[in-house]
Motif scaffolding. Structure first.
Motif, short mmCIF file in Angstrom:
data_model
loop_
_atom_site.label_atom_id
_atom_site.label_comp_id
_atom_site.label_asym_id
_atom_site.label_seq_id
_atom_site.Cartn_x
_atom_site.Cartn_y
_atom_site.Cartn_z
N PHE A 8 0.87 -1.24 -0.13
CA PHE A 8 -0.08 -0.01 0.05
C PHE A 8 0.79 1.09 -0.05
CE2 PHE A 8 -2.60 3.39 1.78
CZ PHE A 8 -3.88 3.22 0.76
N PRO A 9 1.84 1.43 0.89
CA PRO A 9 2.78 2.66 1.07
C PRO A 9 3.34 2.94 -0.49
CG PRO A 9 3.25 1.31 2.88
CD PRO A 9 2.34 0.59 1.87
N ALA A 10 3.85 1.51 -0.97
CA ALA A 10 4.66 1.76 -2.30
C ALA A 10 3.80 2.49 -3.37
CB ALA A 10 5.17 0.51 -2.65
N GLU A 11 2.42 2.02 -3.36
CA GLU A 11 1.54 2.56 -4.30
C GLU A 11 1.16 4.11 -4.08
OE1 GLU A 11 -3.19 1.72 -5.76
OE2 GLU A 11 -1.93 0.00 -5.44
N MET A 12 1.22 4.32 -2.93
CA MET A 12 0.59 5.89 -2.59
C MET A 12 1.77 6.55 -2.91
SD MET A 12 -2.51 5.88 -1.15
CE MET A 12 -2.97 4.95 -2.37
N GLU A 13 2.95 6.03 -2.74
CA GLU A 13 4.24 6.88 -3.23
C GLU A 13 4.18 7.30 -4.71
OE1 GLU A 13 8.07 5.50 -1.92
OE2 GLU A 13 7.26 4.75 -0.26
N THR A 14 3.50 6.60 -5.61
CA THR A 14 3.63 7.00 -6.97
C THR A 14 2.60 8.00 -7.34
OG1 THR A 14 1.86 5.16 -7.72
CG2 THR A 14 4.36 4.44 -7.38
N LEU A 15 1.81 8.28 -6.42
CA LEU A 15 0.80 9.43 -6.66
C LEU A 15 1.22 10.82 -6.83
CD1 LEU A 15 -2.11 8.04 -4.48
CD2 LEU A 15 -1.69 7.67 -6.85
N SER A 16 0.83 11.68 -7.50
CA SER A 16 1.09 13.26 -7.45
C SER A 16 0.40 13.68 -5.99
CB SER A 16 0.12 13.81 -8.61
OG SER A 16 -1.01 13.62 -8.68
N GLU A 17 0.96 14.79 -5.91
CA GLU A 17 0.53 15.65 -4.51
C GLU A 17 -1.06 15.61 -4.61
OE1 GLU A 17 1.42 19.04 -1.71
OE2 GLU A 17 2.57 18.77 -3.22
N ARG A 18 -1.69 16.03 -5.85
CA ARG A 18 -3.09 16.49 -5.98
C ARG A 18 -3.77 15.21 -5.69
NH1 ARG A 18 -7.54 18.71 -7.88
NH2 ARG A 18 -8.72 17.73 -9.32
N SER A 19 -3.28 14.00 -6.31
CA SER A 19 -4.09 12.84 -6.24
C SER A 19 -4.03 12.22 -4.67
CB SER A 19 -3.45 11.34 -7.04
OG SER A 19 -3.71 11.87 -8.45
N LEU A 20 -2.87 12.19 -3.89
CA LEU A 20 -2.80 12.06 -2.58
C LEU A 20 -3.71 12.90 -1.88
CD1 LEU A 20 0.98 11.81 -1.85
CD2 LEU A 20 -0.65 10.11 -1.35
N ASP A 21 -3.93 14.22 -2.31
CA ASP A 21 -4.82 15.15 -1.27
C ASP A 21 -6.07 14.47 -1.58
OD1 ASP A 21 -2.94 16.64 -0.27
OD2 ASP A 21 -2.94 18.28 -1.79
N LEU A 22 -6.43 14.27 -2.78
CA LEU A 22 -7.76 13.59 -3.41
C LEU A 22 -8.24 12.34 -2.42
CD1 LEU A 22 -8.12 15.10 -6.79
CD2 LEU A 22 -9.60 15.76 -4.98
N TYR A 23 -7.24 11.37 -2.42
CA TYR A 23 -7.09 10.20 -1.90
C TYR A 23 -7.61 10.57 -0.33
CZ TYR A 23 -6.62 5.23 -1.20
OH TYR A 23 -6.90 4.00 -0.86
N ARG A 24 -6.91 11.17 0.06
CA ARG A 24 -7.10 11.92 1.67
C ARG A 24 -8.51 12.21 1.98
NH1 ARG A 24 -4.23 12.05 6.46
NH2 ARG A 24 -6.20 12.56 8.06
N GLN A 25 -9.08 12.82 0.99
CA GLN A 25 -10.33 13.30 1.13
C GLN A 25 -11.22 12.38 1.01
OE1 GLN A 25 -11.70 16.40 -2.07
NE2 GLN A 25 -9.94 17.85 -1.20
N CYS A 26 -11.21 11.34 0.16
CA CYS A 26 -11.87 10.06 0.33
C CYS A 26 -11.92 9.24 1.59
CB CYS A 26 -11.34 8.97 -1.10
SG CYS A 26 -11.65 9.69 -2.63
N VAL A 27 -10.62 9.29 1.97
CA VAL A 27 -10.62 8.57 3.45
C VAL A 27 -11.36 9.50 4.40
CG1 VAL A 27 -8.66 8.03 5.01
CG2 VAL A 27 -8.21 7.34 2.97
N ASP A 28 -11.20 10.78 4.45
CA ASP A 28 -11.66 11.49 5.42
C ASP A 28 -13.38 11.45 5.26
OD1 ASP A 28 -9.28 12.35 6.36
OD2 ASP A 28 -9.19 14.34 5.30
N THR A 29 -13.72 11.45 4.25
CA THR A 29 -15.22 11.41 3.95
C THR A 29 -15.71 10.13 4.59
OG1 THR A 29 -14.98 12.83 2.07
CG2 THR A 29 -16.98 11.35 2.32
N ALA A 30 -15.05 8.96 4.31
CA ALA A 30 -15.39 7.73 4.96
C ALA A 30 -15.54 7.65 6.20
CB ALA A 30 -14.57 6.56 4.28
#
Length: 190
Positions: free
Chosen positions: A129-151
């Protein structure tokens, strides 16, 4: 998560772009067995995206296009990071660690709730999982975090929803049904 034709098409395109990268990832021992089953790759990756927002999927789609333009293979980078063959590829490790901690907690809850369905440890998750997250752009990381926060605000566990979606899509039933069948099978054989 509700699906629309545009969402479904975007997810399909993301998965096909990933699949090209995945199939072009070289392994030390030759072709990996998982590379010989593109349909299962598609199903597993669909499961991942099934719980994420349209905004995240669009941003990650752009990450893939940018990577293609630059000659980067995000799948190769992910697997190289899993094996510690290359240094960290993300300048956003605080974000990666924060997202990973929440997803890890969700996986732990899933393993505890369904011990027969998920008898494995978190070791694979901790590498993957962390290896996959490391390949994301900053924008994608922020949007992923929004998904997590919403959940989290809704009291949802995205890992649980992902697997529920996967098994339902495969026509195998609910997580509860699968757990009961496995428990009964194990008790019959003992």
């Amino acid at each position: 998560m509700q699906t629309t034709p545009n969402r479904d098409e975007m997810i399909k395109d993301v998965i096909e772009r990933e699949l090209v990268m995945f199939l072009n990832t070289k392994n030390e021992g030759g072709t990996a067995s998982c590379q010989e089953d593109p349909d299962m790759f598609r199903k597993w990756r669909w499961m991942t995206f099934s719980v994420l927002s349209d905004e995240y999927i669009a941003s990650y789609h752009e990450d893939l296009i940018q990577a293609e333009r630059m000659g980067r293979n995000l799948m190769t980078e992910k697997y190289a990071r899993m094996d510690n063959l290359i240094p960290c590829v993300s300048p956003n490790m605080d974000k990666v660690r924060a997202i990973t901690a929440i997803e890890r907690q969700w996986m732990q809850e899933l393993f505890q709730e369904f011990p027969f369905l998920f008898p494995q440890s978190l070791a694979r998750f901790d590498m993957y999982f962390p290896a996959e997250m490391e390949t994301l752009s900053e924008r994608s990381l922020d949007l992923y975090r929004q998904c997590v926060d919403t959940a989290m605000q809704k009291g949802e566990n995205l890992a649980r929803t992902r697997y529920a979606n996967f098994y339902a899509d495969m026509g195998m039933g609910t997580l509860e049904e699968l757990e009961r069948r496995l428990r009964a099978k194990i008790h019959q054989s003992s």
